[in-house]
Write an enzyme that holds these catalytic residues in place. Structure first.
Site, PDB file in Angstrom:
ATOM      1  N   LYS A  13       0.845  -1.204   0.000  1.00 41.73           N
ATOM      2  CA  LYS A  13       0.000   0.000   0.000  1.00 41.73           C
ATOM      3  C   LYS A  13       0.882   1.257   0.000  1.00 41.73           C
ATOM      4  O   LYS A  13       0.647   2.170  -0.773  1.00 41.73           O
ATOM      5  CB  LYS A  13      -0.922   0.034   1.239  1.00 41.73           C
ATOM      6  N   ARG A  88      -9.431   1.243   8.843  1.00 43.93           N
ATOM      7  CA  ARG A  88      -9.105  -0.151   9.148  1.00 43.93           C
ATOM      8  C   ARG A  88     -10.209  -0.859   9.899  1.00 43.93           C
ATOM      9  O   ARG A  88     -10.101  -2.036  10.179  1.00 43.93           O
ATOM     10  CB  ARG A  88      -7.854  -0.173  10.017  1.00 43.93           C
ATOM     11  N   ARG A 122      11.587  -5.511   4.247  1.00 43.14           N
ATOM     12  CA  ARG A 122      11.398  -4.065   4.083  1.00 43.14           C
ATOM     13  C   ARG A 122      12.440  -3.253   4.843  1.00 43.14           C
ATOM     14  O   ARG A 122      12.810  -3.572   5.978  1.00 43.14           O
ATOM     15  CB  ARG A 122      10.015  -3.637   4.560  1.00 43.14           C
ATOM     16  N   ARG A 155      11.445  -1.898  10.611  1.00 45.24           N
ATOM     17  CA  ARG A 155      10.433  -1.543  11.600  1.00 45.24           C
ATOM     18  C   ARG A 155      10.304  -2.611  12.669  1.00 45.24           C
ATOM     19  O   ARG A 155      10.451  -3.787  12.403  1.00 45.24           O
ATOM     20  CB  ARG A 155       9.078  -1.363  10.892  1.00 45.24           C
ATOM     21  N   ARG A 166      -0.554  -9.178  13.017  1.00 42.85           N
ATOM     22  CA  ARG A 166      -1.083  -8.102  12.170  1.00 42.85           C
ATOM     23  C   ARG A 166      -1.968  -8.662  11.051  1.00 42.85           C
ATOM     24  O   ARG A 166      -2.985  -8.072  10.699  1.00 42.85           O
ATOM     25  CB  ARG A 166       0.060  -7.262  11.599  1.00 42.85           C
TER      26      ARG A 166
HETATM   27  P1  AP5 Z   1       4.837  -1.556   1.787  1.00 38.60           P
HETATM   28  O1  AP5 Z   1       4.536  -0.632   0.653  1.00 38.60           O
HETATM   29  O2  AP5 Z   1       5.542  -1.012   2.982  1.00 38.60           O
HETATM   30  O3  AP5 Z   1       3.501  -2.334   2.231  1.00 38.60           O
HETATM   31  P2  AP5 Z   1       2.290  -1.839   3.124  1.00 38.60           P
HETATM   32  O4  AP5 Z   1       1.067  -2.503   2.612  1.00 38.60           O
HETATM   33  O5  AP5 Z   1       2.263  -0.344   3.199  1.00 38.60           O
HETATM   34  O6  AP5 Z   1       2.734  -2.503   4.480  1.00 38.60           O
HETATM   35  P3  AP5 Z   1       2.664  -1.980   5.972  1.00 38.60           P
HETATM   36  O7  AP5 Z   1       3.383  -2.995   6.795  1.00 38.60           O
HETATM   37  O8  AP5 Z   1       3.150  -0.557   6.078  1.00 38.60           O
HETATM   38  O9  AP5 Z   1       1.144  -2.050   6.207  1.00 38.60           O
HETATM   39  P4  AP5 Z   1       0.378  -1.891   7.471  1.00 38.60           P
HETATM   40  O10 AP5 Z   1      -0.907  -1.423   6.919  1.00 38.60           O
HETATM   41  O11 AP5 Z   1       0.320  -3.068   8.346  1.00 38.60           O
HETATM   42  O12 AP5 Z   1       1.253  -0.851   8.338  1.00 38.60           O
HETATM   43  P5  AP5 Z   1       0.909   0.605   8.865  1.00 38.60           P
HETATM   44  O13 AP5 Z   1       2.146   1.368   8.897  1.00 38.60           O
HETATM   45  O14 AP5 Z   1      -0.266   1.163   8.158  1.00 38.60           O
HETATM   46  O15 AP5 Z   1       5.646  -2.797   1.181  1.00 38.60           O
HETATM   47  C1  AP5 Z   1       6.204  -3.784   2.009  1.00 38.60           C
HETATM   48  C2  AP5 Z   1       7.582  -4.217   1.449  1.00 38.60           C
HETATM   49  O16 AP5 Z   1       7.387  -4.895   0.216  1.00 38.60           O
HETATM   50  C3  AP5 Z   1       8.536  -3.056   1.112  1.00 38.60           C
HETATM   51  O17 AP5 Z   1       9.834  -3.468   1.410  1.00 38.60           O
HETATM   52  C4  AP5 Z   1       8.376  -2.828  -0.399  1.00 38.60           C
HETATM   53  O18 AP5 Z   1       9.547  -2.335  -0.983  1.00 38.60           O
HETATM   54  C5  AP5 Z   1       8.064  -4.248  -0.849  1.00 38.60           C
HETATM   55  N1  AP5 Z   1       7.122  -4.324  -1.978  1.00 38.60           N
HETATM   56  C6  AP5 Z   1       6.030  -3.557  -2.200  1.00 38.60           C
HETATM   57  N2  AP5 Z   1       5.364  -3.986  -3.303  1.00 38.60           N
HETATM   58  C7  AP5 Z   1       6.065  -5.071  -3.757  1.00 38.60           C
HETATM   59  C8  AP5 Z   1       5.885  -5.975  -4.842  1.00 38.60           C
HETATM   60  N3  AP5 Z   1       4.852  -5.870  -5.690  1.00 38.60           N
HETATM   61  N4  AP5 Z   1       6.797  -6.984  -5.010  1.00 38.60           N
HETATM   62  C9  AP5 Z   1       7.840  -7.117  -4.156  1.00 38.60           C
HETATM   63  N5  AP5 Z   1       8.072  -6.304  -3.110  1.00 38.60           N
HETATM   64  C10 AP5 Z   1       7.181  -5.284  -2.913  1.00 38.60           C
HETATM   65  O19 AP5 Z   1       0.410   0.266  10.362  1.00 38.60           O
HETATM   66  C11 AP5 Z   1       1.287  -0.115  11.371  1.00 38.60           C
HETATM   67  C12 AP5 Z   1       0.535  -0.171  12.704  1.00 38.60           C
HETATM   68  O20 AP5 Z   1       0.018   1.141  13.021  1.00 38.60           O
HETATM   69  C13 AP5 Z   1      -0.704  -1.073  12.726  1.00 38.60           C
HETATM   70  O21 AP5 Z   1      -0.359  -2.414  13.020  1.00 38.60           O
HETATM   71  C14 AP5 Z   1      -1.538  -0.411  13.832  1.00 38.60           C
HETATM   72  O22 AP5 Z   1      -1.061  -0.761  15.110  1.00 38.60           O
HETATM   73  C15 AP5 Z   1      -1.276   1.074  13.618  1.00 38.60           C
HETATM   74  N6  AP5 Z   1      -2.256   1.713  12.737  1.00 38.60           N
HETATM   75  C16 AP5 Z   1      -1.979   2.332  11.553  1.00 38.60           C
HETATM   76  N7  AP5 Z   1      -3.107   2.793  10.997  1.00 38.60           N
HETATM   77  C17 AP5 Z   1      -4.119   2.475  11.842  1.00 38.60           C
HETATM   78  C18 AP5 Z   1      -5.524   2.649  11.788  1.00 38.60           C
HETATM   79  N8  AP5 Z   1      -6.118   3.278  10.745  1.00 38.60           N
HETATM   80  N9  AP5 Z   1      -6.258   2.169  12.802  1.00 38.60           N
HETATM   81  C19 AP5 Z   1      -5.691   1.546  13.864  1.00 38.60           C
HETATM   82  N10 AP5 Z   1      -4.361   1.317  13.959  1.00 38.60           N
HETATM   83  C20 AP5 Z   1      -3.580   1.781  12.961  1.00 38.60           C
END
Ligand code: AP5
Length: 218
Positions: A13, A88, A122, A155, A166
């Site tokens: 994402k 979410r 990542r 991270r 997660r």
């Molecule tokens: P990346 O682009 O980082 O993937 P992502 O989907 O953004 O993954 P996240 O781990 O950031 O998602 P998340 O939603 O769990 O985390 P968030 O920070 O929102 O890609 C991942 C890796 O793959 C990278 O190395 C990239 O280079 C590689 N890649 C990408 N595409 C690829 C492809 N096609 N092929 C190969 N490699 C590829 O949330 C973290 C925490 O914050 C949550 O657990 C929660 O505690 C809290 N939080 C955040 N938002 C909320 C909310 N709205 N409500 C409640 N809690 C929240």
């Protein structure tokens, strides 16, 4: 255009949101990045969010809505935005509807094996938040960001046991949003298997089809 990128942790994402943000000159709004910034700045909000994030659980809706409401009221959001990692929960989606109108939700999906492999490799820049992958998109110089020369790190929530949690949390609390937005007729499925470039092409195709249908309706 007001966009949501929906999908499990590690699907890409953040990576696709960066590309859309540059393409349409709209801000990428990641609640995860916002919380990590608050943690870095050692604010009360960061402290409140930190324990949930470390356990792989969701931060409570009230905290999330306070931070997102403020961000969406900023002037750069007037011409549109791309939401990454928000909403979410159903409660967040319903609260968002009262703040603004969403044009399109892109629902990214791939296999669990791919998610884990992507998350485990990542690397994130401490300075500008740019995302890399050890194998799929490594930086030119090991440990250093190509854009701002900042330090790259893994991270905390990338640890194996937190990753599993997660994914479980996504299945239970976030997946219901797929039918929520599908029923509203604004969700498009995107095949997120394979390379980043391939996924970007699928995202572009989905956006193109949406724009065409929108023009026909108007
Ligand atoms: P990346 O682009 O980082 O993937 P992502 O989907 O953004 O993954 P996240 O781990 O950031 O998602 P998340 O939603 O769990 O985390 P968030 O920070 O929102 O890609 C991942 C890796 O793959 C990278 O190395 C990239 O280079 C590689 N890649 C990408 N595409 C690829 C492809 N096609 N092929 C190969 N490699 C590829 O949330 C973290 C925490 O914050 C949550 O657990 C929660 O505690 C809290 N939080 C955040 N938002 C909320 C909310 N709205 N409500 C409640 N809690 C929240």
């Amino acid at each position: 255009m007001n966009l949501i990128l929906l999908g499990p942790p590690g699907i890409g994402k953040g990576t696709q949101a960066e590309i859309l943000s540059a393409k349409f000159s709209i801000p990428k709004i990641s609640t995860g990045d916002m919380f990590r910034e608050e943690i870095k700045r050692k604010t009360q909000l960061g402290q409140d969010a930190s324990s949930y994030m470390q356990r792989g659980e969701l931060v409570p809706d009230s905290i999330v809505m306070a931070i997102i409401r403020k961000r969406l009221s900023e002037s750069d959001c007037r011409k549109g935005f791309v939401l990454d990692g928000f909403p979410r929960t159903l409660a967040q989606a319903e609260a968002l509807e009262k703040i603004t109108k969403i044009d399109l939700v892109l629902n990214l999906s791939a296999s669990k094996k791919e998610l884990i492999e992507r998350m485990a490799g990542r690397l994130t820049c401490k300075g500008c938040g740019q995302i890399y992958h050890l194998k799929h998109s490594p930086p030119e110089k090991r440990g250093v960001c190509d854009s701002c020369r900042g330090e790259l790190y893994q991270r905390e929530d990338q640890k194996a046991e937190v990753l599993t949690k997660r994914i479980e949390v996504y299945e239970k609390q976030t997946k219901p949003l797929i039918s929520y937005y599908r029923n509203k007729g604004i969700l498009v499925d995107v095949d997120a298997r394979g390379s980043s470039d391939k996924v970007t092409k699928n995202v572009e195709k989905a956006l193109g089809a949406f724009m065409k249908a929108k023009t026909r309706r108007e």
